[in-house]
Design a protein around this motif. Structure first.
Motif, PDB file in Angstrom:
ATOM      1  N   LEU A   1       0.833  -1.197   0.000  1.00 17.89           N
ATOM      2  CA  LEU A   1       0.000   0.000   0.000  1.00 17.89           C
ATOM      3  C   LEU A   1       0.875   1.257   0.000  1.00 17.89           C
ATOM      4  CD1 LEU A   1      -2.849  -0.940   2.517  1.00 17.89           C
ATOM      5  CD2 LEU A   1      -2.848  -1.093   0.023  1.00 17.89           C
ATOM      6  N   TRP A   2       0.533   2.188  -0.887  1.00 17.44           N
ATOM      7  CA  TRP A   2       1.253   3.462  -1.016  1.00 17.44           C
ATOM      8  C   TRP A   2       0.311   4.587  -0.634  1.00 17.44           C
ATOM      9  CZ3 TRP A   2       0.627   7.281  -5.172  1.00 17.44           C
ATOM     10  CH2 TRP A   2       1.620   8.266  -5.185  1.00 17.44           C
ATOM     11  N   PRO A   3       0.634   5.357   0.410  1.00 14.91           N
ATOM     12  CA  PRO A   3      -0.245   6.466   0.790  1.00 14.91           C
ATOM     13  C   PRO A   3      -0.199   7.563  -0.281  1.00 14.91           C
ATOM     14  CG  PRO A   3       1.302   5.897   2.565  1.00 14.91           C
ATOM     15  CD  PRO A   3       1.784   5.232   1.317  1.00 14.91           C
ATOM     16  N   ALA A   4      -1.292   7.775  -0.969  1.00  8.74           N
ATOM     17  CA  ALA A   4      -1.331   8.800  -2.003  1.00  8.74           C
ATOM     18  C   ALA A   4      -1.211  10.171  -1.353  1.00  8.74           C
ATOM     19  CB  ALA A   4      -2.622   8.697  -2.806  1.00  8.74           C
ATOM     20  N   PRO A   5      -0.236  10.993  -1.767  1.00 11.42           N
ATOM     21  CA  PRO A   5      -0.052  12.293  -1.121  1.00 11.42           C
ATOM     22  C   PRO A   5      -1.248  13.219  -1.321  1.00 11.42           C
ATOM     23  CG  PRO A   5       1.884  11.687  -2.419  1.00 11.42           C
ATOM     24  CD  PRO A   5       0.787  10.730  -2.788  1.00 11.42           C
ATOM     25  N   LEU A   6      -1.622  13.913  -0.240  1.00  4.18           N
ATOM     26  CA  LEU A   6      -2.677  14.915  -0.285  1.00  4.18           C
ATOM     27  C   LEU A   6      -2.052  16.258  -0.630  1.00  4.18           C
ATOM     28  CD1 LEU A   6      -5.769  15.394   0.443  1.00  4.18           C
ATOM     29  CD2 LEU A   6      -4.905  16.139   2.680  1.00  4.18           C
ATOM     30  N   ALA A   7      -2.594  16.947  -1.611  1.00  2.00           N
ATOM     31  CA  ALA A   7      -2.061  18.263  -1.978  1.00  2.00           C
ATOM     32  C   ALA A   7      -2.397  19.263  -0.876  1.00  2.00           C
ATOM     33  CB  ALA A   7      -2.650  18.721  -3.304  1.00  2.00           C
ATOM     34  N   ASP A   8      -1.394  19.998  -0.387  1.00  2.00           N
ATOM     35  CA  ASP A   8      -1.637  20.970   0.681  1.00  2.00           C
ATOM     36  C   ASP A   8      -1.748  22.390   0.150  1.00  2.00           C
ATOM     37  OD1 ASP A   8       0.958  21.439  -0.036  1.00  2.00           O
ATOM     38  OD2 ASP A   8       1.837  20.949   1.919  1.00  2.00           O
ATOM     39  N   GLY A   9      -1.891  22.527  -1.166  1.00  2.00           N
ATOM     40  CA  GLY A   9      -2.036  23.839  -1.786  1.00  2.00           C
ATOM     41  C   GLY A   9      -2.053  23.681  -3.289  1.00  2.00           C
ATOM     42  N   THR A  10      -1.913  24.787  -3.990  1.00  2.00           N
ATOM     43  CA  THR A  10      -1.882  24.720  -5.447  1.00  2.00           C
ATOM     44  C   THR A  10      -0.554  24.122  -5.913  1.00  2.00           C
ATOM     45  OG1 THR A  10      -1.057  26.976  -5.548  1.00  2.00           O
ATOM     46  CG2 THR A  10      -3.431  26.669  -5.726  1.00  2.00           C
ATOM     47  N   VAL A  11      -0.612  23.370  -6.973  1.00  2.00           N
ATOM     48  CA  VAL A  11       0.580  22.743  -7.543  1.00  2.00           C
ATOM     49  C   VAL A  11       1.152  23.647  -8.624  1.00  2.00           C
ATOM     50  CG1 VAL A  11       1.403  20.818  -8.963  1.00  2.00           C
ATOM     51  CG2 VAL A  11      -0.131  20.388  -7.031  1.00  2.00           C
ATOM     52  N   HIS A  12       2.453  23.917  -8.530  1.00  2.00           N
ATOM     53  CA  HIS A  12       3.160  24.679  -9.561  1.00  2.00           C
ATOM     54  C   HIS A  12       4.438  23.911  -9.880  1.00  2.00           C
ATOM     55  CE1 HIS A  12       0.519  28.197  -9.327  1.00  2.00           C
ATOM     56  NE2 HIS A  12       0.492  27.962  -8.031  1.00  2.00           N
ATOM     57  N   ALA A  13       4.519  23.330 -11.064  1.00  2.00           N
ATOM     58  CA  ALA A  13       5.664  22.478 -11.386  1.00  2.00           C
ATOM     59  C   ALA A  13       5.860  22.383 -12.886  1.00  2.00           C
ATOM     60  CB  ALA A  13       5.463  21.082 -10.794  1.00  2.00           C
ATOM     61  N   THR A  14       7.067  22.030 -13.270  1.00  2.00           N
ATOM     62  CA  THR A  14       7.398  21.695 -14.655  1.00  2.00           C
ATOM     63  C   THR A  14       7.796  20.233 -14.690  1.00  2.00           C
ATOM     64  OG1 THR A  14       8.111  23.950 -15.158  1.00  2.00           O
ATOM     65  CG2 THR A  14       8.923  22.189 -16.589  1.00  2.00           C
ATOM     66  N   VAL A  15       7.184  19.484 -15.575  1.00  2.00           N
ATOM     67  CA  VAL A  15       7.334  18.032 -15.586  1.00  2.00           C
ATOM     68  C   VAL A  15       7.880  17.567 -16.933  1.00  2.00           C
ATOM     69  CG1 VAL A  15       6.110  15.823 -15.371  1.00  2.00           C
ATOM     70  CG2 VAL A  15       5.429  17.781 -13.942  1.00  2.00           C
ATOM     71  N   THR A  16       8.862  16.675 -16.879  1.00  2.00           N
ATOM     72  CA  THR A  16       9.347  15.995 -18.077  1.00  2.00           C
ATOM     73  C   THR A  16       8.780  14.584 -18.078  1.00  2.00           C
ATOM     74  OG1 THR A  16      11.404  17.271 -18.081  1.00  2.00           O
ATOM     75  CG2 THR A  16      11.384  15.221 -19.344  1.00  2.00           C
ATOM     76  N   VAL A  17       7.900  14.313 -19.019  1.00  2.00           N
ATOM     77  CA  VAL A  17       7.265  12.998 -19.111  1.00  2.00           C
ATOM     78  C   VAL A  17       8.115  12.094 -19.986  1.00  2.00           C
ATOM     79  CG1 VAL A  17       5.189  11.775 -19.854  1.00  2.00           C
ATOM     80  CG2 VAL A  17       4.986  14.028 -18.809  1.00  2.00           C
ATOM     81  N   PRO A  18       8.356  10.846 -19.566  1.00  2.00           N
ATOM     82  CA  PRO A  18       9.131   9.927 -20.405  1.00  2.00           C
ATOM     83  C   PRO A  18       8.481   9.694 -21.768  1.00  2.00           C
ATOM     84  CG  PRO A  18       8.888   9.061 -18.175  1.00  2.00           C
ATOM     85  CD  PRO A  18       7.978  10.250 -18.280  1.00  2.00           C
ATOM     86  N   GLY A  19       9.222   9.077 -22.671  1.00  2.00           N
ATOM     87  CA  GLY A  19       8.781   8.876 -24.041  1.00  2.00           C
ATOM     88  C   GLY A  19       7.536   8.018 -24.164  1.00  2.00           C
ATOM     89  N   SER A  20       6.888   8.147 -25.307  1.00  2.00           N
ATOM     90  CA  SER A  20       5.650   7.425 -25.585  1.00  2.00           C
ATOM     91  C   SER A  20       5.905   5.930 -25.763  1.00  2.00           C
ATOM     92  CB  SER A  20       5.009   7.989 -26.861  1.00  2.00           C
ATOM     93  OG  SER A  20       4.048   7.100 -27.387  1.00  2.00           O
ATOM     94  N   LYS A  21       5.146   5.131 -25.033  1.00  2.00           N
ATOM     95  CA  LYS A  21       5.215   3.684 -25.217  1.00  2.00           C
ATOM     96  C   LYS A  21       4.764   3.299 -26.618  1.00  2.00           C
ATOM     97  CE  LYS A  21       1.767   1.172 -24.434  1.00  2.00           C
ATOM     98  NZ  LYS A  21       0.586   0.476 -23.883  1.00  2.00           N
ATOM     99  N   SER A  22       3.675   3.908 -27.067  1.00  2.00           N
ATOM    100  CA  SER A  22       3.121   3.552 -28.376  1.00  2.00           C
ATOM    101  C   SER A  22       4.109   3.845 -29.490  1.00  2.00           C
ATOM    102  CB  SER A  22       1.820   4.321 -28.621  1.00  2.00           C
ATOM    103  OG  SER A  22       0.858   3.981 -27.660  1.00  2.00           O
ATOM    104  N   VAL A  23       4.782   4.995 -29.426  1.00  2.00           N
ATOM    105  CA  VAL A  23       5.774   5.337 -30.444  1.00  2.00           C
ATOM    106  C   VAL A  23       7.007   4.458 -30.300  1.00  2.00           C
ATOM    107  CG1 VAL A  23       7.291   7.149 -31.318  1.00  2.00           C
ATOM    108  CG2 VAL A  23       4.938   7.698 -30.660  1.00  2.00           C
ATOM    109  N   THR A  24       7.480   4.265 -29.067  1.00  2.00           N
ATOM    110  CA  THR A  24       8.684   3.458 -28.840  1.00  2.00           C
ATOM    111  C   THR A  24       8.529   2.059 -29.406  1.00  2.00           C
ATOM    112  OG1 THR A  24       9.292   4.686 -26.837  1.00  2.00           O
ATOM    113  CG2 THR A  24      10.210   2.485 -27.090  1.00  2.00           C
TER     114      THR A  24
END
Length: 445
Positions: A10-33
């Protein structure tokens, strides 16, 4: 659901304690790969797959191709012709051969794309996988390959496990197939079609065809590799695709970010009223995930495509939606999670085929959201979601990566949500818990 997985990890899903402000790099597409790996393996010369997704599904694909004799060298690369750095895989085609055993895991692309490839190998190629893979539809691909001249031993199951008795070539020709359960049936035949003696003409006979963007992706990648493909969109017959026999080019492919895997991060901005930037979002793509811009905007956000990527901002309000997800079914779990937190009901339509994915996703979403106090009912082809105050509890994943991320999305707004087996996200999104934590800390991911 008829089956409840054992409670573990079991993984405790983190509760957001405010607004989220972030820049995210998503890994490559499985479908394309995975499409790029298949096309490179069938090419007449070596090629590169740059910025590939390194996940369970892509590892299963590369391991399977290696078992058939293809050389795949994994290296770090400083740059390609367009400046793309990072990891790169050098794919060196070879005469395909057996005997070999392919482990498909529970990867639809591996279990469907590689039996046609195996018909081109000299020798027997056995396919096996996870227990769930035995239940996933494959009979249409098997019968189509037999029509095209293949010899396949499946003991009459129309499913895994099976053995392709490869003869080193396949005659090919015209075949009818009902791809109502998965667009991958069509893509599977098209990808290997250039190597069949007569090419292939695939005629879809079913009443529906889900996930059309994935077929468009297959067609575009085939054309980029030098194949001649006639399609309904180009003025051809409805529901008919033709691939002429030809050699394929060894290409230098840069894999796009997986836009469907950007979904939970965009959902975080929508739910918290924050802003998330997804780096390198393409201005033109065949990926179904691009529809998130429209769908999440309709649900209360706004977005702008910039040189840095897609900048998505939530308004602090989440609205229900009535939407046909037939072409973008893989987005359903994440949309259902957001809809459960909305200020009005939602109806998600056109996704009856999700009952045959990694798990029965419609039944799973109904069971898990309702288990947290929600009110979700299944329809003939989707879900109706009436928002209710939710509470904590265990969110089962059924070994389905998109169920795990859907649970994490709900956990942003509901205290005490625990995700069972969050490690299943490694199927397409390695290190998800770490990426999630970094996003919530504002450090980016």
């Amino acid at each position: 659901m008829t089956e409840t997985p054992a409670l573990h990890a079991l993984w405790p899903a983190p509760l957001a304690d405010g607004t989220v402000h972030a820049t995210v790099t998503v890994p490559g597409s499985k479908s394309v790969t995975n499409r790029a790996l298949v096309l490179a393996a069938l090419a007449a010369e070596p090629g590169w797959v740059r910025r590939p997704l390194r996940s369970r599904d892509s590892q299963l694909m590369s391991d399977a191709l290696r078992a058939l004799g293809v050389g795949i060298e994994e290296t770090a690369s400083s740059s390609s012709g367009d400046g793309a750095g990072g990891e790169a895989w050098r794919v060196i085609p070879a005469a395909l051969h057996g005997p070999a055993t392919v482990d498909v895991g529970n990867a639809g692309t591996v279990m469907r794309f590689l039996p046609p490839v195996a018909t081109l190998a000299a020798g027997d190629i056995r396919f096996d996988g996870d227990p769930r893979s035995y239940e996933r539809p494959l009979g249409q691909v098997i019968s189509a390959l037999r029509t095209l001249g293949a010899r396949i031993d499946d003991d009459g199951r129309g499913a895994l496990p099976l053995t392709v008795q490869g003869g080193g070539a396949l005659e090919g020709g015209v075949v009818e197939i009902d791809a109502s359960n998965s667009s991958q049936f069509v893509s599977a035949l098209l990808l290997s079609g250039p190597r069949f003696n007569q090419g292939v003409e695939v005629r879809h006979t079913g009443t529906t065809l889900p996930s059309m963007p994935h077929i468009r992706m297959t067609v575009e990648m085939l054309r980029a590799a030098g194949a001649q493909v006639d399609t309904p969109e180009a003025g051809g017959e409805p529901n008919v695709w033709r691939v002429a026999p030809s050699a394929l080019l060894g290409r230098d492919v840069v894999v796009e970010p997986d836009l469907s895997n950007a979904q939970p991060f965009l959902a975080a901005a929508l739910i918290t009223g924050g802003t998330v930037t997804i780096r390198d979002w393409p201005r033109r793509t065949t990926q179904p995930g691009d529809e998130l811009r429209r769908i999440f905007t309709e649900m209360g956000g706004s977005c702008e495509l910039t040189d840095a990527g897609l900048v998505f901002t939530g308004s602090g309000k989440i609205h229900g939606i009535d939407v046909d997800l037939g072409e973008v079914g893989e987005l359903t779990p994440g949309i259902a999670a957001v809809a459960a937190l909305a200020d009005s009901p939602s109806t998600l339509r056109g996704v009856a085929h999700l009952r045959l994915h990694e798990t029965d996703r419609l039944a799973a979403l109904t069971a898990e959201i309702n288990g947290l106090g929600g009110e979700v009912t299944e329809t003939a082809d989707g879900l109706h979601i009436r928002p209710r105050p939710l509470h904590g509890g265990v969110f089962h994943t059924y070994d389905d990566h998109r169920m795990a991320t859907a649970g994490a999305v709900i956990g942003l707004a509901v205290e005490g949500v625990q995700i069972e087996n969050v490690a299943t996200t490694a199927k397409t999104l390695p290190d998800f818990p770490k990426m999630w934590a970094r996003m919530l800390s504002g450090a980016g991911a």
